[in-house]
Design a protein around this motif. Structure first.
Motif, PDB file in Angstrom:
ATOM      1  N   UNK A   1       0.825  -1.202   0.000  1.00 16.27           N
ATOM      2  CA  UNK A   1       0.000   0.000   0.000  1.00 16.27           C
ATOM      3  C   UNK A   1       0.865   1.261   0.000  1.00 16.27           C
ATOM      4  N   UNK A   2       2.016   1.192   0.643  1.00 17.22           N
ATOM      5  CA  UNK A   2       2.929   2.326   0.617  1.00 17.22           C
ATOM      6  C   UNK A   2       3.429   2.579  -0.806  1.00 17.22           C
ATOM      7  N   UNK A   3       3.793   1.493  -1.507  1.00 15.16           N
ATOM      8  CA  UNK A   3       4.266   1.637  -2.885  1.00 15.16           C
ATOM      9  C   UNK A   3       3.171   2.179  -3.785  1.00 15.16           C
ATOM     10  N   UNK A   4       1.947   1.710  -3.581  1.00 18.04           N
ATOM     11  CA  UNK A   4       0.824   2.178  -4.385  1.00 18.04           C
ATOM     12  C   UNK A   4       0.562   3.651  -4.133  1.00 18.04           C
ATOM     13  N   UNK A   5       0.551   4.054  -2.875  1.00 18.92           N
ATOM     14  CA  UNK A   5       0.319   5.462  -2.543  1.00 18.92           C
ATOM     15  C   UNK A   5       1.415   6.347  -3.122  1.00 18.92           C
ATOM     16  N   UNK A   6       2.670   5.924  -2.973  1.00 16.88           N
ATOM     17  CA  UNK A   6       3.778   6.720  -3.490  1.00 16.88           C
ATOM     18  C   UNK A   6       3.732   6.815  -5.009  1.00 16.88           C
ATOM     19  N   UNK A   7       3.287   5.754  -5.658  1.00 14.04           N
ATOM     20  CA  UNK A   7       3.179   5.778  -7.110  1.00 14.04           C
ATOM     21  C   UNK A   7       2.132   6.789  -7.571  1.00 14.04           C
ATOM     22  N   UNK A   8       0.985   6.830  -6.881  1.00 17.96           N
ATOM     23  CA  UNK A   8      -0.034   7.817  -7.240  1.00 17.96           C
ATOM     24  C   UNK A   8       0.474   9.234  -7.001  1.00 17.96           C
ATOM     25  N   UNK A   9       1.210   9.423  -5.925  1.00 16.29           N
ATOM     26  CA  UNK A   9       1.779  10.749  -5.670  1.00 16.29           C
ATOM     27  C   UNK A   9       2.745  11.146  -6.780  1.00 16.29           C
ATOM     28  N   UNK A  10       3.585  10.188  -7.194  1.00 13.64           N
ATOM     29  CA  UNK A  10       4.586  10.490  -8.216  1.00 13.64           C
ATOM     30  C   UNK A  10       3.963  10.768  -9.578  1.00 13.64           C
ATOM     31  N   UNK A  11       2.733  10.290  -9.799  1.00 10.76           N
ATOM     32  CA  UNK A  11       2.092  10.490 -11.094  1.00 10.76           C
ATOM     33  C   UNK A  11       1.564  11.902 -11.279  1.00 10.76           C
ATOM     34  N   UNK A  12       1.457  12.659 -10.203  1.00 10.12           N
ATOM     35  CA  UNK A  12       0.931  14.026 -10.277  1.00 10.12           C
ATOM     36  C   UNK A  12       2.029  14.978 -10.736  1.00 10.12           C
ATOM     37  N   UNK A  13       1.623  16.190 -11.059  1.00  9.74           N
ATOM     38  CA  UNK A  13       2.595  17.154 -11.592  1.00  9.74           C
ATOM     39  C   UNK A  13       2.987  18.210 -10.568  1.00  9.74           C
TER      40      UNK A  13
END
Length: 843
Positions: free
Chosen positions: A225-237
């Motif tokens: 879940x940490x990896x998933x959350x961080x991935x969504x954060x990284x996808x933003x601009x």
């Protein structure tokens, strides 16, 4: 798939001593009728991970086992873990199997690799379908297999997904194949559900069997879940994006899961009405104005996302969302249109697509599927119709047949079989034939013994910058019938925690960041207008229920125990009793026909759910409102509300029962108020909850004063008023005389030091409104505060002797206007919903 194991005699003879002890234990204590497939490996010997588990499990006494099981069930009830099966109109308590599904490390590595490969393949297929379209142009996928699906969204074609991905979260439903390998039963690319329930399953079972859980070296789920959350954060601009989880609302089948994930991941739980398009961006409507939203994790089907360009009848989406996607203004996970890959029509083409796109074979096969849109496949299915399970090619259920599952032609009547055959012949594009399979079985605890039951395991994969990461475990559904061919969370099915057992010790992990990486914050974040609205009404419903219950108690106490009534001073005459009854009827708590019998009025007002103003109806309304706030309420607060509803639903038959239920419920209401006062952060959410309580208490106290402190009121009526506003002790400590009109009015209405007076509530309302954001640029005092200041000034300067019935009625109307003004200002709907950013105040 694999058939259920036999009685186990040959397997037991080859078992090691520890495994023989387990087998003997099952014979002696649980009378095992058959060996579950998951317990037995391909060589016929018990799987070592299951032997380890049952060796430890067998060491527990029957009483200890039952105690642990009861603890798990109690947690589910108290935490309000719920779901809805298709067609349900009310929530059910989450059904959790008391035994986990256990998978060893080597088995899991094979499974995880297959799921990650499949996720990558489907991402590449989506990229082509909505991009260059080479797969269809080259004949690798028939055009009809795509165009026939309602999930293929032409409006999205050509849009490059903001964030660079179509799939952010993928899930595969799998089971064991006849050779012991895992087989894919279906792909979930639309908005995969179950991860939140997997979290809850882990929480419950790891607590119930804490020592066993630790000794088994179970892989933790937090890193996924940490990896998933961080991935969504990284996808933003931008560096600190705002992420929302889009839910259909509290009536969704899996709303509890949405709230769980939002709370666990730190996302805002939003509905379509919470969002608005402004410029090239999506914004959240908050009590502080519009706030930019960067990432949207959706749990709403693609077609429902934008009524302007997709399904025009949708009330769940955001008008203009697709246009924002075209301009790159928001990341949506998963991208709209990704559900097209769930079509069974595509399954037969995936092996060739894998070789074409990844230059390798599928690691994890799926069950044999024939799409009847192709002539050869259609003829094959029709020639051996009774040997197949017929599924809809694109959605749940089979066209023109009831239910959401497959149709088994061999079990149909002759007329229905002929009807199915004709339908496939005339429009085969809508149908797919799948090989009949039998699901592998796992151990469950049933009526004091272990039994084998079929299961389906949903495994989740999240896209990260370093590739796909797979949740070590998953969402397991277990059927209630030994011959089930598919499992859904309907009648009789249960869920199970999934333990992936490591070869070595597992480090403790958490989703919380390291201490030295945290940026200090003192405000929890923005408050959506919908959440503020629900908090405001939660406070109002609970306060209204308290006022109703106080009336019931005042009506019933002298009927039940005159001596006790005399000792407390609460001794309504027939005249004041009539006034109480009239109020309960006017409030919609009791029927007019019941007024001849005070005991009947009290009983109706307490628990007649058909009366919208009864205590039970009001608490139920509070419970429904609280359901929409699951991510914002503590488990203790939710438990108090649930217990109140359960208590009031218990049928009572006499005055003693009514008074007892009323007094216990008042204690629980006080408990909730204490939790809100002492445990909630003093941000905007708490303020709106308090504003709802204060506004409703002020209104109800004014009504009480109007009814029982009228100009000709006697000491009996005034005594009732003091009882209703809980001021008997205060009055008698100040005035050594019987209740008199002017001091009673002053205490109940004007006294700023009395926490139950109208003046105290209005002062608190003023304080809360002043702390909220200003939404206009003109710098003038806004309407809610203007009204509240005017009322507070009137109460500050008023004299008790002048508070006649007419004045009290005008005060009541002013208080209702304040409550309405708060709603119109901070919870707007329709064209008034778009507002500028806040200027000052608390978000």
């Amino acid at each position: 798939m694999t058939a259920s194991g036999g009685q186990g005699s040959s397997q037991e003879s080859r078992a090691r001593p520890g495994q023989r002890r387990m087998a003997q234990w099952t014979r002696d204590y649980v009378r095992l009728p058959g060996i579950p497939d998951e317990y037995i490996a391909q060589d016929g010997a018990p799987r070592p991970v299951w032997a380890r588990f049952f060796d430890a499990f067998a060491a527990l006494s029957p009483a200890d086992i039952e105690r642990r099981f009861a603890s798990a069930d109690r947690h589910l009830r108290e935490a309000g873990v719920t779901y809805r099966a298709p067609g349900d109109t009310s929530d059910r308590i989450w059904p959790l199997s008391h035994l986990p599904l256990i998978i060893d490390a080597a088995d899991w590595r094979q499974l995880a690799a297959g799921v990650a490969q499949r996720a990558q393949l489907l991402e590449m297929v989506l990229r082509d379908l909505y991009g260059d379209g080479r797969l269809v142009a080259d004949g690798a996928i028939p055009a009809a297999a795509i165009a026939g699906s309602s999930e293929y969204l032409r409006a999205v074609s050509g849009i490059k997904p903001p964030g660079g991905r179509y799939l952010h979260l993928y899930a595969a439903d799998i089971g064991r194949g006849p050779d012991g390998r895992w087989w894919v039963l279906g792909d979930r690319t639309q908005a995969p559900s179950g991860a939140g329930y997997a979290l809850e399953n882990r929480l419950v079972l790891s607590r119930a069997f804490s020592n066993l859980y630790k000794s088994m070296n179970v892989e933790r789920v937090a890193p996924f879940f940490e990896a998933f959350r961080d991935s969504l954060r990284a996808s933003a601009d931008r560096d600190e994006p705002r992420i929302g989880l889009l839910t259909p609302g509290a009536f969704s089948e899996t709303y509890f899961e949405h709230a769980t994930l939002a709370r666990y991941l730190g996302f805002l739980l939003v509905e379509g009405d919470d969002l608005a398009v402004s410029g090239d961006r999506i914004h959240i409507r908050t009590v502080a104005g519009l706030k930019r939203l960067d990432v949207l994790l959706r749990r709403v089907d693609s077609n429902m996302l934008d009524p302007l360009e997709l399904d025009a009848s949708s009330y769940l989406g955001v008008p203009g969302l697709v246009e924002v996607l075209r301009k790159g203004g928001v990341v949506v996970a998963n991208m709209p249109g990704s559900g097209v890959l769930e079509a069974r029509a595509l399954l037969g083409f995936l092996p060739n697509l894998c070789r074409r796109l990844l230059s390798e074979d599928l690691m994890m096969p799926h069950i044999a599927t024939w799409w009847c849109g192709q002539k050869s496949a259609r003829e094959e299915v029709l020639s051996r119709l009774d040997e197949f399970a017929i599924e809809g090619a694109y959605g749940r259920g089979v066209p023109d047949f009831p239910g959401h599952g497959p149709v088994l032609p061999g079990e149909l009547s002759a007329a229905d079989r002929d009807r199915l055959r004709d339908a496939i012949s005339h429009r085969g594009i809508d149908y797919a034939g799948q090989e009949l399979v039998r699901l592998s079985t796992t151990p469950v605890w049933e009526n004091g013994r272990i039994a084998p039951r079929p299961f389906v395991l949903r495994v989740f994969a999240a896209a990260t910058p370093n590739g796909w990461t797979v949740l070590p475990g998953g969402f397991c559904r277990i059927a209630d019938r030994a011959d089930a061919r598919a499992v859904s969370m309907g009648d009789g099915a249960v869920s199970a925690d999934v333990w992936v057992v490591s070869d070595k010790a597992v480090a403790t992990s958490t989703l919380l960041p390291a201490v030295d990486t945290v940026r200090i914050r003192r405000i929890a974040g923005v408050l959506p207008s919908r959440a503020a609205d629900n908090l405001f009404w939660l406070g109002r419903y609970l306060e209204r229920a308290e006022a109703t219950i106080r009336l019931i108690r005042a009506l019933c106490t002298p009927l039940r125990d005159p001596a006790r009534a005399n000792s407390t001073g609460a001794t309504p005459t027939m005249h004041s009793t009539e006034r109480i009854q009239r109020m309960l009827v006017a409030w919609g708590a009791a029927s007019q026909t019941a007024r001849a019998n005070p005991a009947k009025v009290a009983l109706e007002a307490l628990q007649n759910e058909e009366k919208f103003g009864s205590a039970l109806s009001l608490v139920r309304s509070a419970q429904r409102t609280a359901t929409s706030l699951r991510e914002r309420l503590s488990p203790d607060a939710w438990q108090v509300i649930t217990e109140m509803a359960e208590r009031l639903a218990i049928e009572v038959h006499d005055d003693d029962g009514v008074v007892s239920a009323a007094e216990l419920t008042l204690q629980e209401l006080a408990s909730f108020a204490g939790l809100a006062q002492e445990n909630m952060n003093r941000a905007a959410g708490w303020r709106f909850l308090e504003m709802g309580r204060r506004a409703e208490r002020a209104i109800n106290t004014t009504r009480f004063a109007r009814q029982f402190a009228y100009d000709e009121a006697g000491d009996e009526d005034l005594d009732v008023l003091l009882t209703l506003v809980d001021c008997q002790i205060t009055y008698r400590s100040r005035y050594l005389v019987q209740p008199l009109l002017t001091p009673v009015r002053d205490l109940a209405v004007l006294d700023p030091y009395n926490p139950r007076s109208v003046a105290f509530q209005v002062a608190a309302l003023n304080e809360h409104i002043a702390a909220l954001p200003s939404l206009k640029e003109h710098g003038l005092i806004e309407r809610p505060q203007r009204l509240a200041v005017a009322v507070e000034a009137m109460l500050t300067t008023a004299e008790a002797a002048s508070l006649d019935v007419k004045t009290l009625f005008a005060l009541e109307q002013d208080l209702l206007n304040i409550a309405d003004a708060v709603g119109l200002h901070y919870f707007p709907h329709g064209p008034n919903a778009s507002r500028p950013e806040k200027l000052t105040g608390l978000a």
